[in-house]
Design an enzyme around this catalytic site. Sequence first.
Site, PDB file in Angstrom:
ATOM      1  N   HIS A 147       0.490  -1.570   0.176  1.00 15.23           N
ATOM      2  CA  HIS A 147       0.468  -0.061   0.000  1.00 15.23           C
ATOM      3  C   HIS A 147       0.898   0.840   0.067  1.00 15.23           C
ATOM      4  CE1 HIS A 147       1.223   0.999   4.030  1.00 15.23           C
ATOM      5  NE2 HIS A 147       1.067  -0.885   4.069  1.00 15.23           N
ATOM      6  N   GLU A 178      -1.803  -7.765   7.378  1.00 16.93           N
ATOM      7  CA  GLU A 178      -0.375  -7.373   7.699  1.00 16.93           C
ATOM      8  C   GLU A 178      -0.964  -8.254   9.015  1.00 16.93           C
ATOM      9  OE1 GLU A 178       2.446  -6.788   8.506  1.00 16.93           O
ATOM     10  OE2 GLU A 178       2.864  -5.111   7.086  1.00 16.93           O
TER      11      GLU A 178
END
Length: 202
Positions: A8, A83
């Site tokens: 990202h 994550e």
Amino acid sequence: MSLYFARHGQTVFNLENRFQGLSDSPLTDLGKAQARRLGEFAKQAGVTNLIVSPRGRAIETAKIVIEALGQDIPVVIDQIWREMCYGDWEGRAESEIVNEPAREEWLRYQLSFTYPGNYQGHPGDSYAARYAELVPTFEFLTKHFPARPTLIVAHYTPLRFVRKYFDRLSDDEAMAYEPAHDRLLDLTMIDGRIQLTEEALP
């Protein structure tokens, strides 16, 4: 055919050097610009499928990518690309944990270290545990390579382990690899053989 893995765009927590796993923060202006660059790359590469982590920063990045593509494409939100959870350390800057009892263990055993506590009911992960979770997905991709160009928008830890698995990195080599916001990994199938390369965004 290629399968692309991207991190990202940069977030506020990234900029402040805070632990950001299951917690979230918005993209910075630089992060939005990185997402637009990723979108331009995706357009040039002919990406027709998008797989995204459920974290807000990954979804925000994916939305900007779709805007750059100029058309709607199939999007799958997949938890496997999340994550890791940093437990009680979520949202804290590294400078704020200097007196934590577990800090020395963290510095010495980063791969096997399990982050203490929990975040919103999710116990802290270890890198080793996250790698074990991802291996079946890597094995599936090896046997069932996407038929169309696909982009996966994920995070630091999953990209680190893409390198570990497909480039057969040692534990130390994997932990030394730092995925950048403005680079991506290109997994290509050529004559039945898989090759992984890293390249900068245009």
